[in-house]
Design a protein around this motif. Structure first.
Motif, PDB file in Angstrom:
ATOM      1  N   THR A 241       0.832  -1.211   0.000  1.00  0.00           N
ATOM      2  CA  THR A 241       0.000   0.000   0.000  1.00  0.00           C
ATOM      3  C   THR A 241       0.865   1.259   0.000  1.00  0.00           C
ATOM      4  O   THR A 241       0.462   2.273  -0.562  1.00  0.00           O
ATOM      5  N   CYS A 242       2.038   1.204   0.597  1.00  0.00           N
ATOM      6  CA  CYS A 242       2.956   2.351   0.546  1.00  0.00           C
ATOM      7  C   CYS A 242       3.410   2.603  -0.889  1.00  0.00           C
ATOM      8  O   CYS A 242       3.461   3.756  -1.339  1.00  0.00           O
ATOM      9  N   ALA A 243       3.748   1.541  -1.589  1.00  0.00           N
ATOM     10  CA  ALA A 243       4.169   1.679  -2.988  1.00  0.00           C
ATOM     11  C   ALA A 243       3.033   2.245  -3.833  1.00  0.00           C
ATOM     12  O   ALA A 243       3.258   3.131  -4.680  1.00  0.00           O
ATOM     13  N   GLU A 244       1.824   1.771  -3.607  1.00  0.00           N
ATOM     14  CA  GLU A 244       0.668   2.285  -4.340  1.00  0.00           C
ATOM     15  C   GLU A 244       0.431   3.761  -4.001  1.00  0.00           C
ATOM     16  O   GLU A 244       0.137   4.564  -4.885  1.00  0.00           O
ATOM     17  N   MET A 245       0.568   4.133  -2.736  1.00  0.00           N
ATOM     18  CA  MET A 245       0.397   5.537  -2.340  1.00  0.00           C
ATOM     19  C   MET A 245       1.413   6.421  -3.043  1.00  0.00           C
ATOM     20  O   MET A 245       1.080   7.527  -3.484  1.00  0.00           O
ATOM     21  N   ARG A 246       2.649   5.965  -3.140  1.00  0.00           N
ATOM     22  CA  ARG A 246       3.670   6.760  -3.843  1.00  0.00           C
ATOM     23  C   ARG A 246       3.275   6.984  -5.298  1.00  0.00           C
ATOM     24  O   ARG A 246       3.398   8.096  -5.825  1.00  0.00           O
TER      25      ARG A 246
ATOM     26  N   LEU B 241      -5.899  13.465  -3.969  1.00  0.00           N
ATOM     27  CA  LEU B 241      -5.701  12.023  -3.845  1.00  0.00           C
ATOM     28  C   LEU B 241      -7.053  11.329  -3.782  1.00  0.00           C
ATOM     29  O   LEU B 241      -7.943  11.753  -3.032  1.00  0.00           O
ATOM     30  N   PRO B 242      -7.227  10.239  -4.514  1.00  0.00           N
ATOM     31  CA  PRO B 242      -8.479   9.482  -4.418  1.00  0.00           C
ATOM     32  C   PRO B 242      -8.558   8.782  -3.058  1.00  0.00           C
ATOM     33  O   PRO B 242      -7.531   8.379  -2.505  1.00  0.00           O
ATOM     34  N   PRO B 243      -9.749   8.637  -2.513  1.00  0.00           N
ATOM     35  CA  PRO B 243      -9.876   8.072  -1.162  1.00  0.00           C
ATOM     36  C   PRO B 243      -9.512   6.590  -1.053  1.00  0.00           C
ATOM     37  O   PRO B 243      -9.047   6.142  -0.014  1.00  0.00           O
ATOM     38  N   GLY B 244      -9.676   5.802  -2.105  1.00  0.00           N
ATOM     39  CA  GLY B 244      -9.418   4.359  -2.036  1.00  0.00           C
ATOM     40  C   GLY B 244      -8.011   4.008  -1.592  1.00  0.00           C
ATOM     41  O   GLY B 244      -7.828   3.307  -0.589  1.00  0.00           O
ATOM     42  N   PRO B 245      -6.983   4.472  -2.291  1.00  0.00           N
ATOM     43  CA  PRO B 245      -5.614   4.142  -1.875  1.00  0.00           C
ATOM     44  C   PRO B 245      -5.241   4.723  -0.514  1.00  0.00           C
ATOM     45  O   PRO B 245      -4.501   4.102   0.238  1.00  0.00           O
TER      46      PRO B 245
ATOM     47  N   HIS C 195      -4.103   2.370   2.559  1.00  0.00           N
ATOM     48  CA  HIS C 195      -2.821   2.601   3.227  1.00  0.00           C
ATOM     49  C   HIS C 195      -3.030   2.730   4.741  1.00  0.00           C
ATOM     50  O   HIS C 195      -2.308   2.130   5.534  1.00  0.00           O
ATOM     51  N   GLU C 196      -4.032   3.490   5.139  1.00  0.00           N
ATOM     52  CA  GLU C 196      -4.292   3.659   6.569  1.00  0.00           C
ATOM     53  C   GLU C 196      -4.699   2.341   7.215  1.00  0.00           C
ATOM     54  O   GLU C 196      -4.240   2.012   8.316  1.00  0.00           O
ATOM     55  N   ALA C 197      -5.528   1.564   6.548  1.00  0.00           N
ATOM     56  CA  ALA C 197      -5.954   0.269   7.096  1.00  0.00           C
ATOM     57  C   ALA C 197      -4.773  -0.677   7.243  1.00  0.00           C
ATOM     58  O   ALA C 197      -4.642  -1.375   8.259  1.00  0.00           O
ATOM     59  N   ALA C 198      -3.891  -0.702   6.243  1.00  0.00           N
ATOM     60  CA  ALA C 198      -2.714  -1.578   6.309  1.00  0.00           C
ATOM     61  C   ALA C 198      -1.766  -1.127   7.416  1.00  0.00           C
ATOM     62  O   ALA C 198      -1.180  -1.958   8.115  1.00  0.00           O
ATOM     63  N   ALA C 199      -1.623   0.188   7.591  1.00  0.00           N
ATOM     64  CA  ALA C 199      -0.763   0.701   8.663  1.00  0.00           C
ATOM     65  C   ALA C 199      -1.327   0.336  10.025  1.00  0.00           C
ATOM     66  O   ALA C 199      -0.595  -0.095  10.920  1.00  0.00           O
ATOM     67  N   ARG C 200      -2.636   0.489  10.187  1.00  0.00           N
ATOM     68  CA  ARG C 200      -3.263   0.123  11.466  1.00  0.00           C
ATOM     69  C   ARG C 200      -3.091  -1.362  11.758  1.00  0.00           C
ATOM     70  O   ARG C 200      -2.809  -1.751  12.882  1.00  0.00           O
ATOM     71  N   ALA C 201      -3.260  -2.194  10.735  1.00  0.00           N
ATOM     72  CA  ALA C 201      -3.091  -3.636  10.923  1.00  0.00           C
ATOM     73  C   ALA C 201      -1.664  -3.955  11.333  1.00  0.00           C
ATOM     74  O   ALA C 201      -1.436  -4.777  12.230  1.00  0.00           O
ATOM     75  N   LEU C 202      -0.689  -3.304  10.708  1.00  0.00           N
ATOM     76  CA  LEU C 202       0.712  -3.531  11.063  1.00  0.00           C
ATOM     77  C   LEU C 202       0.986  -3.099  12.493  1.00  0.00           C
ATOM     78  O   LEU C 202       1.627  -3.819  13.260  1.00  0.00           O
TER      79      LEU C 202
ATOM     80  N   MET D 283       0.308   9.416  -5.382  1.00  0.00           N
ATOM     81  CA  MET D 283       0.730  10.781  -5.052  1.00  0.00           C
ATOM     82  C   MET D 283       1.495  11.406  -6.215  1.00  0.00           C
ATOM     83  O   MET D 283       1.276  12.579  -6.536  1.00  0.00           O
ATOM     84  N   ASP D 284       2.364  10.649  -6.852  1.00  0.00           N
ATOM     85  CA  ASP D 284       3.108  11.164  -8.001  1.00  0.00           C
ATOM     86  C   ASP D 284       2.167  11.528  -9.142  1.00  0.00           C
ATOM     87  O   ASP D 284       2.296  12.595  -9.757  1.00  0.00           O
ATOM     88  N   ARG D 285       1.210  10.645  -9.413  1.00  0.00           N
ATOM     89  CA  ARG D 285       0.257  10.886 -10.501  1.00  0.00           C
ATOM     90  C   ARG D 285      -0.622  12.093 -10.187  1.00  0.00           C
ATOM     91  O   ARG D 285      -0.825  12.963 -11.028  1.00  0.00           O
ATOM     92  N   ALA D 286      -1.120  12.168  -8.947  1.00  0.00           N
ATOM     93  CA  ALA D 286      -1.981  13.294  -8.558  1.00  0.00           C
ATOM     94  C   ALA D 286      -1.193  14.604  -8.585  1.00  0.00           C
ATOM     95  O   ALA D 286      -1.713  15.643  -9.013  1.00  0.00           O
ATOM     96  N   GLY D 287       0.061  14.558  -8.150  1.00  0.00           N
ATOM     97  CA  GLY D 287       0.884  15.764  -8.171  1.00  0.00           C
ATOM     98  C   GLY D 287       1.148  16.250  -9.584  1.00  0.00           C
ATOM     99  O   GLY D 287       1.117  17.451  -9.864  1.00  0.00           O
ATOM    100  N   ALA D 288       1.399  15.322 -10.487  1.00  0.00           N
ATOM    101  CA  ALA D 288       1.677  15.682 -11.877  1.00  0.00           C
ATOM    102  C   ALA D 288       0.441  16.237 -12.576  1.00  0.00           C
ATOM    103  O   ALA D 288       0.539  17.117 -13.429  1.00  0.00           O
ATOM    104  N   GLU D 289      -0.732  15.730 -12.186  1.00  0.00           N
ATOM    105  CA  GLU D 289      -1.977  16.157 -12.827  1.00  0.00           C
ATOM    106  C   GLU D 289      -2.689  17.253 -12.042  1.00  0.00           C
ATOM    107  O   GLU D 289      -3.731  17.744 -12.467  1.00  0.00           O
ATOM    108  N   GLY D 290      -2.157  17.630 -10.877  1.00  0.00           N
ATOM    109  CA  GLY D 290      -2.764  18.686 -10.070  1.00  0.00           C
ATOM    110  C   GLY D 290      -4.114  18.308  -9.485  1.00  0.00           C
ATOM    111  O   GLY D 290      -4.993  19.152  -9.341  1.00  0.00           O
TER     112      GLY D 290
END
Length: 126
Positions: free
Chosen positions: A27-32, A45-49, A53-60, A35-42
């Motif tokens: 999920t960290c790799a997907e977030m990167r 961030l979509p809520p899904g990723p 990411h937050e759910a995976a972090a909480r589980a960890l 974020m890169d795509r959203a930054g380039a397109e202005g």
């Protein structure tokens, strides 16, 4: 004594921690990428990723750790999700550095064993 089937040569089996860490890293790799795509397109961030990411972090964070390194990985996940460094600059790195010093490591990114040992073919007990 010269056989390679000693207990020390067995790789640990996939554990709950390994699965949680793998999901978090994915999920960290997907977030990167997002974020890169959203930054380039202005765009925002979509809520899904972000939610994944937050759910995976909480589980960890909630998965019981069995090694000091697990605690360091939890500190990184907490920093990513809660933005500890935004409120206390460098606090996550200080904590991780202290944890690494407890096991004698000077770099939190270093490999502790050579790849020839880490990726040694294993034998299972009969």
């Amino acid at each position: 004594m010269t056989e390679n089937d000693l207990a020390g040569y067995l790789r640990p089996r996939e554990s709950e921690w390994d699965l949680a860490l793998g999901r978090y890293r994915d999920t960290c790799a997907e977030m990167r990428r997002v974020m890169d795509r959203a930054g380039a397109e202005g765009e925002d961030l979509p809520p899904g990723p972000v939610d994944a990411h937050e759910a995976a972090a909480r589980a960890l964070i909630l998965t019981p750790g069995t090694h000091l390194l697990h605690v360091a990985q939890k500190v990184r996940a907490l920093d990513n999700v809660l933005g500890l460094s935004a409120n206390w600059p460098g606090v996550a790195e200080v904590l991780i550095h202290d944890l690494m010093q407890l096991i004698g490591a000077t770099d939190s990114e270093q490999a502790f064993l050579p790849n020839s040992i880490m990726f040694m073919p294993t034998q299972t007990a009969a």
